[in-house]
Design a protein around this motif. Sequence first.
Motif, PDB file in Angstrom:
ATOM      1  N   TYR A  75       0.833  -1.197   0.000  1.00 15.94           N
ATOM      2  CA  TYR A  75       0.000   0.000   0.000  1.00 15.94           C
ATOM      3  C   TYR A  75       0.872   1.254   0.000  1.00 15.94           C
ATOM      4  O   TYR A  75       0.639   2.200  -0.736  1.00 15.94           O
ATOM      5  N   PHE A  76       1.910   1.231   0.821  1.00 12.28           N
ATOM      6  CA  PHE A  76       2.843   2.351   0.908  1.00 12.28           C
ATOM      7  C   PHE A  76       3.515   2.575  -0.447  1.00 12.28           C
ATOM      8  O   PHE A  76       3.636   3.701  -0.919  1.00 12.28           O
ATOM      9  N   ASP A  77       3.942   1.502  -1.088  1.00 14.20           N
ATOM     10  CA  ASP A  77       4.553   1.595  -2.411  1.00 14.20           C
ATOM     11  C   ASP A  77       3.559   2.170  -3.413  1.00 14.20           C
ATOM     12  O   ASP A  77       3.934   2.972  -4.275  1.00 14.20           O
ATOM     13  N   GLY A  78       2.310   1.787  -3.305  1.00 14.59           N
ATOM     14  CA  GLY A  78       1.276   2.317  -4.194  1.00 14.59           C
ATOM     15  C   GLY A  78       1.079   3.814  -4.032  1.00 14.59           C
ATOM     16  O   GLY A  78       0.726   4.511  -4.992  1.00 14.59           O
ATOM     17  N   LEU A  79       1.314   4.323  -2.843  1.00 17.21           N
ATOM     18  CA  LEU A  79       1.218   5.772  -2.625  1.00 17.21           C
ATOM     19  C   LEU A  79       2.224   6.534  -3.475  1.00 17.21           C
ATOM     20  O   LEU A  79       1.996   7.668  -3.868  1.00 17.21           O
ATOM     21  N   MET A  80       3.340   5.892  -3.745  1.00 19.14           N
ATOM     22  CA  MET A  80       4.425   6.536  -4.488  1.00 19.14           C
ATOM     23  C   MET A  80       4.299   6.342  -5.995  1.00 19.14           C
ATOM     24  O   MET A  80       5.102   6.858  -6.767  1.00 19.14           O
ATOM     25  N   GLY A  82       3.764   6.737  -9.692  1.00 20.44           N
ATOM     26  CA  GLY A  82       3.741   7.897 -10.562  1.00 20.44           C
ATOM     27  C   GLY A  82       4.675   9.019 -10.144  1.00 20.44           C
ATOM     28  O   GLY A  82       4.740  10.047 -10.806  1.00 20.44           O
ATOM     29  N   ILE A  83       5.385   8.838  -9.049  1.00 16.12           N
ATOM     30  CA  ILE A  83       6.328   9.864  -8.592  1.00 16.12           C
ATOM     31  C   ILE A  83       7.736   9.346  -8.842  1.00 16.12           C
ATOM     32  O   ILE A  83       8.066   8.226  -8.475  1.00 16.12           O
ATOM     33  N   LEU A  84       8.545  10.177  -9.481  1.00 10.98           N
ATOM     34  CA  LEU A  84       9.931   9.791  -9.722  1.00 10.98           C
ATOM     35  C   LEU A  84      10.687   9.718  -8.406  1.00 10.98           C
ATOM     36  O   LEU A  84      10.495  10.558  -7.520  1.00 10.98           O
ATOM     37  N   GLU A  85      11.554   8.733  -8.277  1.00 11.33           N
ATOM     38  CA  GLU A  85      12.313   8.519  -7.046  1.00 11.33           C
ATOM     39  C   GLU A  85      13.165   9.731  -6.679  1.00 11.33           C
ATOM     40  O   GLU A  85      13.368  10.030  -5.510  1.00 11.33           O
ATOM     41  N   ARG A  86      13.624  10.445  -7.672  1.00  6.30           N
ATOM     42  CA  ARG A  86      14.490  11.607  -7.405  1.00  6.30           C
ATOM     43  C   ARG A  86      13.694  12.863  -7.059  1.00  6.30           C
ATOM     44  O   ARG A  86      14.261  13.864  -6.662  1.00  6.30           O
ATOM     45  N   ASP A  87      12.371  12.816  -7.198  1.00  9.70           N
ATOM     46  CA  ASP A  87      11.531  13.988  -6.910  1.00  9.70           C
ATOM     47  C   ASP A  87      11.126  13.988  -5.435  1.00  9.70           C
ATOM     48  O   ASP A  87       9.996  13.694  -5.068  1.00  9.70           O
ATOM     49  N   GLN A  88      12.080  14.328  -4.592  1.00 10.78           N
ATOM     50  CA  GLN A  88      11.877  14.265  -3.146  1.00 10.78           C
ATOM     51  C   GLN A  88      10.767  15.196  -2.655  1.00 10.78           C
ATOM     52  O   GLN A  88      10.048  14.872  -1.720  1.00 10.78           O
ATOM     53  N   SER A  89      10.595  16.349  -3.298  1.00 11.78           N
ATOM     54  CA  SER A  89       9.534  17.258  -2.855  1.00 11.78           C
ATOM     55  C   SER A  89       8.154  16.661  -3.126  1.00 11.78           C
ATOM     56  O   SER A  89       7.244  16.798  -2.308  1.00 11.78           O
ATOM     57  N   ALA A  90       7.997  15.975  -4.252  1.00 10.32           N
ATOM     58  CA  ALA A  90       6.713  15.333  -4.552  1.00 10.32           C
ATOM     59  C   ALA A  90       6.461  14.156  -3.606  1.00 10.32           C
ATOM     60  O   ALA A  90       5.333  13.947  -3.156  1.00 10.32           O
ATOM     61  N   ILE A  91       7.514  13.408  -3.302  1.00 12.83           N
ATOM     62  CA  ILE A  91       7.393  12.296  -2.356  1.00 12.83           C
ATOM     63  C   ILE A  91       6.984  12.828  -0.985  1.00 12.83           C
ATOM     64  O   ILE A  91       6.063  12.321  -0.353  1.00 12.83           O
ATOM     65  N   GLN A  92       7.672  13.860  -0.552  1.00  8.87           N
ATOM     66  CA  GLN A  92       7.379  14.476   0.751  1.00  8.87           C
ATOM     67  C   GLN A  92       5.934  14.980   0.794  1.00  8.87           C
ATOM     68  O   GLN A  92       5.220  14.758   1.775  1.00  8.87           O
ATOM     69  N   ALA A  93       5.509  15.649  -0.271  1.00  5.70           N
ATOM     70  CA  ALA A  93       4.144  16.176  -0.322  1.00  5.70           C
ATOM     71  C   ALA A  93       3.110  15.056  -0.265  1.00  5.70           C
ATOM     72  O   ALA A  93       2.112  15.153   0.455  1.00  5.70           O
ATOM     73  N   ARG A  94       3.338  13.973  -1.002  1.00  3.68           N
ATOM     74  CA  ARG A  94       2.402  12.848  -1.008  1.00  3.68           C
ATOM     75  C   ARG A  94       2.328  12.204   0.367  1.00  3.68           C
ATOM     76  O   ARG A  94       1.252  11.889   0.866  1.00  3.68           O
ATOM     77  N   LEU A  95       3.488  12.018   1.007  1.00  2.13           N
ATOM     78  CA  LEU A  95       3.504  11.408   2.333  1.00  2.13           C
ATOM     79  C   LEU A  95       2.850  12.307   3.379  1.00  2.13           C
ATOM     80  O   LEU A  95       2.133  11.828   4.256  1.00  2.13           O
ATOM     81  N   LEU A  96       3.093  13.609   3.282  1.00  8.78           N
ATOM     82  CA  LEU A  96       2.446  14.550   4.207  1.00  8.78           C
ATOM     83  C   LEU A  96       0.932  14.534   4.035  1.00  8.78           C
ATOM     84  O   LEU A  96       0.190  14.536   5.019  1.00  8.78           O
ATOM     85  N   GLU A  97       0.492  14.506   2.782  1.00  7.15           N
ATOM     86  CA  GLU A  97      -0.940  14.457   2.512  1.00  7.15           C
ATOM     87  C   GLU A  97      -1.556  13.186   3.086  1.00  7.15           C
ATOM     88  O   GLU A  97      -2.601  13.227   3.733  1.00  7.15           O
ATOM     89  N   TYR A  98      -0.889  12.060   2.862  1.00  6.73           N
ATOM     90  CA  TYR A  98      -1.415  10.794   3.361  1.00  6.73           C
ATOM     91  C   TYR A  98      -1.387  10.734   4.888  1.00  6.73           C
ATOM     92  O   TYR A  98      -2.377  10.354   5.510  1.00  6.73           O
ATOM     93  N   SER A  99      -0.271  11.115   5.483  1.00  5.08           N
ATOM     94  CA  SER A  99      -0.172  11.010   6.941  1.00  5.08           C
ATOM     95  C   SER A  99      -1.133  11.966   7.640  1.00  5.08           C
ATOM     96  O   SER A  99      -1.525  11.721   8.771  1.00  5.08           O
ATOM     97  N   GLY A 100      -1.527  13.035   6.966  1.00  4.40           N
ATOM     98  CA  GLY A 100      -2.493  13.967   7.532  1.00  4.40           C
ATOM     99  C   GLY A 100      -3.931  13.663   7.162  1.00  4.40           C
ATOM    100  O   GLY A 100      -4.855  14.350   7.600  1.00  4.40           O
TER     101      GLY A 100
END
Length: 114
Positions: A75-80, A82-100
């Motif tokens: 499930y966690f992998d599915g959250l990521m 469509g996001i490029l591994e090197r796009d840390q800001s997009a990863i951070q934003a997605r994780l913040l959105e999910y955790s909130g």
Amino acid sequence: MRSLVAALLLVVTTQSHALSLGAEEFAASRQLSCVLAQDALGFLSEDEYADQVDEVLGNYDAEAGDVIYAKALGYFDGLMFGILERDQSAIQARLLEYSGSQACSRHVGAHYTL
């Protein structure tokens, strides 16, 4: 030949049953995915992470816990997706959105300050 087919069916049935989750286990995997998101964001210390994983998986035997953990990782992998591994800001934003999100707000308290 029939014995071979019966044995193969038994193995496949047993393995697919091991990967299926009931409602309680599914809820635990969602809860664990919230813990994983909090950890990936750096909001949990090593001890907090261990405590929260134990809180989620503590009532399950090792085999069920492994299946729940695997589903949470999926499930966690599915959250990521469509996001490029090197796009840390997009990863951070997605994780913040999910955790909130409401999915996590009932499970994991936020352990961070902005």
